[in-house]
Design a protein around this motif. Structure first.
Motif, PDB file in Angstrom:
ATOM      1  N   TYR A   1      36.405  35.767  39.247  1.00 51.30           N
ATOM      2  CA  TYR A   1      35.587  34.883  40.030  1.00 51.30           C
ATOM      3  C   TYR A   1      36.241  34.603  41.352  1.00 51.30           C
ATOM      4  O   TYR A   1      37.177  34.856  41.478  1.00 51.30           O
ATOM      5  CB  TYR A   1      35.583  33.541  39.296  1.00 51.30           C
TER       6      TYR A   1
ATOM      7  N   SER B   1      30.544  32.395  42.658  1.00 51.31           N
ATOM      8  CA  SER B   1      30.750  34.006  42.607  1.00 51.31           C
ATOM      9  C   SER B   1      29.461  34.583  42.336  1.00 51.31           C
ATOM     10  O   SER B   1      29.254  35.780  42.692  1.00 51.31           O
ATOM     11  CB  SER B   1      31.711  33.898  41.443  1.00 51.31           C
TER      12      SER B   1
ATOM     13  N   VAL C   1      35.089  40.299  43.117  1.00 53.85           N
ATOM     14  CA  VAL C   1      34.068  39.252  42.884  1.00 53.85           C
ATOM     15  C   VAL C   1      32.696  40.028  42.827  1.00 53.85           C
ATOM     16  O   VAL C   1      31.919  39.882  41.718  1.00 53.85           O
ATOM     17  CB  VAL C   1      33.912  38.200  43.930  1.00 53.85           C
TER      18      VAL C   1
END
Length: 280
Positions: free
Chosen positions: A143, A7, A137
């Motif tokens: 995430y 991420s 994200v």
């Protein structure tokens, strides 16, 4: 596994100067935009199919809130936010509600129109889901694992609803009502859980009228209905912002969904020429 390191890579790859564009993209998976899209489709004559997807959306909202509450996983830390979006910090982070909702609505529209073998329709829906998911994200509110699970859950939920509800929106809203009651117990009487409960009640009370609505005869009539319908929905939302009493909130959310379905009747009876003759 929520893919925290992956991420961070995604966030670093995106230029910060395009932050406002990312915010606009993420709204395509928000409740307001998704319901507006479905309402306009309904008022434009695509009634049973869009009503079915609305029932999916309301049921899906209730289910996802319960899942979020049961896992109770937090969002990413505040220092990774691309912009100071306080409203995006509320609630739990797993799974992603935007990714789930975008999958249910855009994928549901493809399924409801019997275009699941149409590569272009699937690609369009998939692109929208991917863009909404990546925006979450990049913004730092989820995430990568959150959005992946949200999208996968959305596909599984669509398959389950197609089997359980068939092509009957009333079944969809009945399922939504049951899920919403569970959600109020599991997640509490939050704004979103009350939205699910009120939406389910409104759909149950009004979906039976869909096949008896007046036909639209011209584009002018369609435009008038969309304008009046949008104005009525906006008025209900303004009223909702001033209310904190739980039963009143549920009633307003129920009225919002019912208004979407019954606006053609109301407009016809106002005599403004938006629709044809109501079929009793």
């Amino acid at each position: 596994m929520r893919f925290e390191e992956q991420s961070a890579i995604v966030r670093e790859l995106f230029p910060a100067e395009y932050a406002e564009f990312v915010v606009a993209v993420t709204e395509l998976g928000g409740t307001t935009v998704l319901m507006a899209v479905l309402a306009v489709l309904f008022w434009s004559g695509w009634r049973r199919r869009s009503a079915l997807v609305i029932s999916y959306a309301v049921a899906g909202l209730a289910l996802l809130l319960s899942i979020k509450a049961l896992f109770g996983l937090p969002r990413p830390p505040e220092d990774v936010l691309l912009l100071p979006l306080e409203e995006e910090r509320e609630g739990y982070g797993f799974p992603s509600g935007h990714a789930f909702a975008a999958t249910v609505v855009y994928g549901g529209l493809v399924a409801a129109s019997d275009r699941t073998r149409d590569v272009r329709a699937l690609a369009a829906a998939g692109t929208l889901v991917a863009l909404v998911s990546l925006s979450r994200v990049v913004l730092g509110v989820h995430y990568l694992g959150d959005v992946i699970v949200g999208a996968v859950l959305g596909v599984a939920f669509l398959a389950a609803m197609a089997r359980l509800a068939g092509d009957d929106p009333r079944r969809g809203f009945a399922i939504a009502f049951g899920l919403a009651l569970v959600t109020v117990v599991v997640a509490g009487a939050t704004e979103d859980s009350l939205l699910g409960l009120g939406g389910a009640i409104g759909g149950l009370c009004s979906a039976g009228w869909i096949d008896r609505l007046p036909d639209l005869r011209t584009r002018l009539e369609t435009g008038a209905l969309v304008a009046v319908g949008s104005g009525g929905a906006a008025a209900i939302q303004v009223a909702e912002a001033t209310v904190s009493f739980v039963p009143a909130l549920v009633a307003l959310y129920a009225a919002l969904v019912a208004w979407v379905f019954l606006a053609p009747i109301a407009v016809g009876r106002l005599g403004i020429g938006a629709t044809g003759t109501f079929r009793a």
